[in-house]
Scaffold this motif. Structure first.
Motif, PDB file in Angstrom:
ATOM      1  N   PRO A 271      38.056  47.124  41.456  1.00 54.22           N
ATOM      2  CA  PRO A 271      38.999  46.079  41.030  1.00 54.22           C
ATOM      3  C   PRO A 271      38.597  44.727  41.614  1.00 54.22           C
ATOM      4  CG  PRO A 271      40.176  48.021  41.815  1.00 54.22           C
ATOM      5  CD  PRO A 271      38.748  48.225  42.176  1.00 54.22           C
ATOM      6  N   CYS A 272      38.799  43.667  40.836  1.00 54.33           N
ATOM      7  CA  CYS A 272      38.391  42.330  41.277  1.00 54.33           C
ATOM      8  C   CYS A 272      39.067  41.918  42.572  1.00 54.33           C
ATOM      9  CB  CYS A 272      38.685  41.316  40.177  1.00 54.33           C
ATOM     10  SG  CYS A 272      37.585  41.446  38.746  1.00 54.33           S
ATOM     11  N   TRP A 273      40.343  42.292  42.754  1.00 53.66           N
ATOM     12  CA  TRP A 273      41.048  41.866  43.964  1.00 53.66           C
ATOM     13  C   TRP A 273      40.447  42.460  45.220  1.00 53.66           C
ATOM     14  CZ3 TRP A 273      43.032  45.860  46.775  1.00 53.66           C
ATOM     15  CH2 TRP A 273      43.330  47.048  46.089  1.00 53.66           C
ATOM     16  N   MET A 274      39.739  43.595  45.093  1.00 51.99           N
ATOM     17  CA  MET A 274      39.142  44.220  46.264  1.00 51.99           C
ATOM     18  C   MET A 274      37.884  43.509  46.726  1.00 51.99           C
ATOM     19  SD  MET A 274      39.470  48.356  46.078  1.00 51.99           S
ATOM     20  CE  MET A 274      38.819  48.389  47.757  1.00 51.99           C
ATOM     21  N   VAL A 275      37.215  42.813  45.818  1.00 51.12           N
ATOM     22  CA  VAL A 275      35.922  42.207  46.163  1.00 51.12           C
ATOM     23  C   VAL A 275      35.978  40.684  46.181  1.00 51.12           C
ATOM     24  CG1 VAL A 275      34.719  44.198  45.195  1.00 51.12           C
ATOM     25  CG2 VAL A 275      35.101  42.200  43.765  1.00 51.12           C
ATOM     26  N   ARG A 276      37.133  40.094  45.814  1.00 50.34           N
ATOM     27  CA  ARG A 276      37.221  38.635  45.676  1.00 50.34           C
ATOM     28  C   ARG A 276      36.766  37.909  46.939  1.00 50.34           C
ATOM     29  NH1 ARG A 276      42.224  38.400  44.430  1.00 50.34           N
ATOM     30  NH2 ARG A 276      42.908  38.258  46.598  1.00 50.34           N
ATOM     31  N   ASP A 277      37.295  38.288  48.094  1.00 49.98           N
ATOM     32  CA  ASP A 277      36.941  37.603  49.338  1.00 49.98           C
ATOM     33  C   ASP A 277      35.480  37.823  49.695  1.00 49.98           C
ATOM     34  OD1 ASP A 277      39.542  36.739  49.462  1.00 49.98           O
ATOM     35  OD2 ASP A 277      40.173  38.220  50.962  1.00 49.98           O
ATOM     36  N   HIS A 278      34.947  39.006  49.391  1.00 52.35           N
ATOM     37  CA  HIS A 278      33.550  39.302  49.708  1.00 52.35           C
ATOM     38  C   HIS A 278      32.603  38.529  48.795  1.00 52.35           C
ATOM     39  CE1 HIS A 278      34.491  42.638  52.516  1.00 52.35           C
ATOM     40  NE2 HIS A 278      35.574  42.742  51.762  1.00 52.35           N
ATOM     41  N   VAL A 279      33.016  38.334  47.544  1.00 56.19           N
ATOM     42  CA  VAL A 279      32.222  37.508  46.631  1.00 56.19           C
ATOM     43  C   VAL A 279      32.235  36.056  47.110  1.00 56.19           C
ATOM     44  CG1 VAL A 279      32.084  36.581  44.286  1.00 56.19           C
ATOM     45  CG2 VAL A 279      32.532  39.025  44.639  1.00 56.19           C
ATOM     46  N   ALA A 280      33.406  35.565  47.499  1.00 55.43           N
ATOM     47  CA  ALA A 280      33.515  34.183  47.979  1.00 55.43           C
ATOM     48  C   ALA A 280      32.679  33.958  49.235  1.00 55.43           C
ATOM     49  CB  ALA A 280      34.984  33.850  48.249  1.00 55.43           C
ATOM     50  N   ALA A 281      32.577  34.997  50.083  1.00 61.11           N
ATOM     51  CA  ALA A 281      31.808  34.875  51.327  1.00 61.11           C
ATOM     52  C   ALA A 281      30.320  35.127  51.131  1.00 61.11           C
ATOM     53  CB  ALA A 281      32.366  35.843  52.369  1.00 61.11           C
ATOM     54  N   GLY A 282      29.908  35.513  49.907  1.00 66.11           N
ATOM     55  CA  GLY A 282      28.491  35.737  49.634  1.00 66.11           C
ATOM     56  C   GLY A 282      27.995  37.119  49.986  1.00 66.11           C
ATOM     57  N   ARG A 283      28.894  38.026  50.396  1.00 66.70           N
ATOM     58  CA  ARG A 283      28.465  39.390  50.725  1.00 66.70           C
ATOM     59  C   ARG A 283      28.238  40.230  49.478  1.00 66.70           C
ATOM     60  NH1 ARG A 283      32.245  38.238  54.855  1.00 66.70           N
ATOM     61  NH2 ARG A 283      33.969  39.069  53.620  1.00 66.70           N
ATOM     62  N   LEU A 284      28.886  39.866  48.383  1.00 68.63           N
ATOM     63  CA  LEU A 284      28.723  40.565  47.116  1.00 68.63           C
ATOM     64  C   LEU A 284      28.547  39.546  45.998  1.00 68.63           C
ATOM     65  CD1 LEU A 284      31.507  43.326  47.349  1.00 68.63           C
ATOM     66  CD2 LEU A 284      29.041  43.695  47.509  1.00 68.63           C
ATOM     67  N   ARG A 285      27.901  40.003  44.907  1.00 69.75           N
ATOM     68  CA  ARG A 285      27.788  39.195  43.694  1.00 69.75           C
ATOM     69  C   ARG A 285      28.217  40.028  42.505  1.00 69.75           C
ATOM     70  NH1 ARG A 285      21.776  37.217  43.569  1.00 69.75           N
ATOM     71  NH2 ARG A 285      22.231  37.397  41.342  1.00 69.75           N
ATOM     72  N   GLN A 286      29.031  39.440  41.644  1.00 71.86           N
ATOM     73  CA  GLN A 286      29.422  40.125  40.425  1.00 71.86           C
ATOM     74  C   GLN A 286      28.282  40.063  39.410  1.00 71.86           C
ATOM     75  OE1 GLN A 286      33.270  37.788  40.284  1.00 71.86           O
ATOM     76  NE2 GLN A 286      33.995  39.753  39.483  1.00 71.86           N
ATOM     77  N   VAL A 287      28.050  41.183  38.723  1.00 67.93           N
ATOM     78  CA  VAL A 287      26.996  41.251  37.710  1.00 67.93           C
ATOM     79  C   VAL A 287      27.612  41.688  36.389  1.00 67.93           C
ATOM     80  CG1 VAL A 287      25.226  41.745  39.453  1.00 67.93           C
ATOM     81  CG2 VAL A 287      26.412  43.642  38.313  1.00 67.93           C
ATOM     82  N   LEU A 288      26.815  41.657  35.338  1.00 66.44           N
ATOM     83  CA  LEU A 288      27.275  42.046  33.997  1.00 66.44           C
ATOM     84  C   LEU A 288      28.504  41.246  33.572  1.00 66.44           C
ATOM     85  CD1 LEU A 288      26.891  45.938  34.231  1.00 66.44           C
ATOM     86  CD2 LEU A 288      25.339  44.328  33.116  1.00 66.44           C
ATOM     87  N   LYS A 289      28.483  39.950  33.877  1.00 68.76           N
ATOM     88  CA  LYS A 289      29.629  39.107  33.536  1.00 68.76           C
ATOM     89  C   LYS A 289      29.784  38.923  32.036  1.00 68.76           C
ATOM     90  CE  LYS A 289      29.719  36.434  37.827  1.00 68.76           C
ATOM     91  NZ  LYS A 289      29.675  35.078  38.428  1.00 68.76           N
ATOM     92  N   ASN A 290      28.715  39.222  31.274  1.00 64.15           N
ATOM     93  CA  ASN A 290      28.789  39.104  29.820  1.00 64.15           C
ATOM     94  C   ASN A 290      29.386  40.342  29.164  1.00 64.15           C
ATOM     95  OD1 ASN A 290      26.481  40.552  30.691  1.00 64.15           O
ATOM     96  ND2 ASN A 290      25.548  40.345  28.656  1.00 64.15           N
ATOM     97  N   VAL A 291      29.665  41.379  29.954  1.00 67.98           N
ATOM     98  CA  VAL A 291      30.229  42.630  29.435  1.00 67.98           C
ATOM     99  C   VAL A 291      31.743  42.576  29.568  1.00 67.98           C
ATOM    100  CG1 VAL A 291      30.363  45.122  29.763  1.00 67.98           C
ATOM    101  CG2 VAL A 291      28.163  43.947  30.001  1.00 67.98           C
TER     102      VAL A 291
END
Length: 299
Positions: A242-262
């Motif tokens: 779920p997006c809410w679980m990774v939002r802070d980690h994406v903002a901090a650069g620890r994770l990157r979202q992929v397949l944004k076109n899907v």
């Protein structure tokens, strides 16, 4: 009326899971609870609990009697609701069941925030991924994710919409490359959610098929979403969360979202409560607050 003597203690003993726990909630001694139940059993002419030195469990007669007592309790709660509806202050104990991780990280902090504004309110929050029977288990409210079962004795309200996303650490993507389409997912390492041999397949809505199932290679399967997120941050593989679980980690650069076109999978979060002619003010307050404060957290 004599027929009501001992009923509140009996119901509390069932819902609390034993005489000792009920005694603490009722500010009584364990002995007083036991004697009250014994007098009730003597009056009814049946044994309501199987007793051991460490625990108590309902007999068949006890469960039958408890289910009938719950109906009386609901009528009492309805009467309280009618009285409270004319008051501005919300009071009383609110029992809520919710999924473990979503409840702990999203719903519970919102509900706990109500305590400061409403001194007469008490919260009894239960975290479980099991779908509870609200009447049988004595809950005033449930927060549930995903499709709902058709239950004639409950009412529902949509609180928010959640969205799933595929993500990975920058280190993983630098080493293995970034998947640009669903066709590339089987070439990647994935961290799969599953319990025993039941693994969750990753599914995506597509123009040609309502649900396309895709599963990456996997050498790591976990039954905890927090652990999956942490493993993804460590570069083990792709995660579907779920997006809410990774939002802070994406903002901090620890994770990157992929397949944004899907097109992502989306599902609803609902409030579910026992059907009643009048909604308890404390239940209405909780639902209205969750409906207002949950959606921004899901973005």
């Amino acid at each position: 009326m004599e027929q009501l003597n001992g009923i509140p203690v009996f119901v509390e003993a069932v819902e609390a899971g034993g005489f000792s726990a009920a005694a603490k909630k009722l500010n009584l001694t364990r002995s007083a609870v036991g004697k009250t139940i014994a007098r009730l059993e003597e009056r009814l002419g049946v044994r309501l609990f199987h007793r051991t030195t460490r625990s108590q469990s309902l007999t068949e007669e006890g469960r039958f009697f408890y289910e009938r007592c719950l109906r009386a309790v609901e009528e009492i709660r309805l009467g309280e609701a009618l009285l409270e509806s004319g008051r501005r202050e919300v009071r009383g104990k609110l029992r809520v069941t919710m999924p473990v991780i979503f409840g702990r990280q999203c719903a519970a902090p919102i509900l706990i925030g109500l305590l400061e504004k409403h001194p007469g309110l008490e919260l009894d929050l239960s975290f479980s991924d099991r779908v509870a029977d609200l009447l049988e288990d004595g809950f005033d409210l449930a927060v549930r994710n995903g499709p709902l079962k058709d239950e004639a004795d409950t009412m529902t309200r949509r609180l928010a919409t959640q969205r799933l996303t595929v993500c990975a650490s920058p280190a993983y993507l630098e080493k293995h490359g970034e998947p640009l389409s669903l066709d590339e997912l089987p070439e990647h390492e994935g961290i799969i959610y599953g319990k025993r041999d039941n693994h969750r397949t990753w599914v995506f809505p597509t123009p040609d098929d309502p649900w396309r199932a895709v599963l990456p290679r996997s050498r790591l399967r976990l039954d905890d979403l927090d652990a999956i997120r942490d493993a993804a941050c460590d570069g083990v593989g792709l995660a579907w969360l779920p997006c809410w679980m990774v939002r802070d980690h994406v903002a901090a650069g620890r994770l990157r979202q992929v397949l944004k076109n899907v097109t992502p999978v989306v599902f609803d979060t609902h409030a579910v409560w026992p059907k009643s002619p009048v909604m308890l003010p404390k239940v209405r307050l909780a639902i209205d607050t969750l409906a207002r404060e949950l959606p921004p957290l899901m973005e």
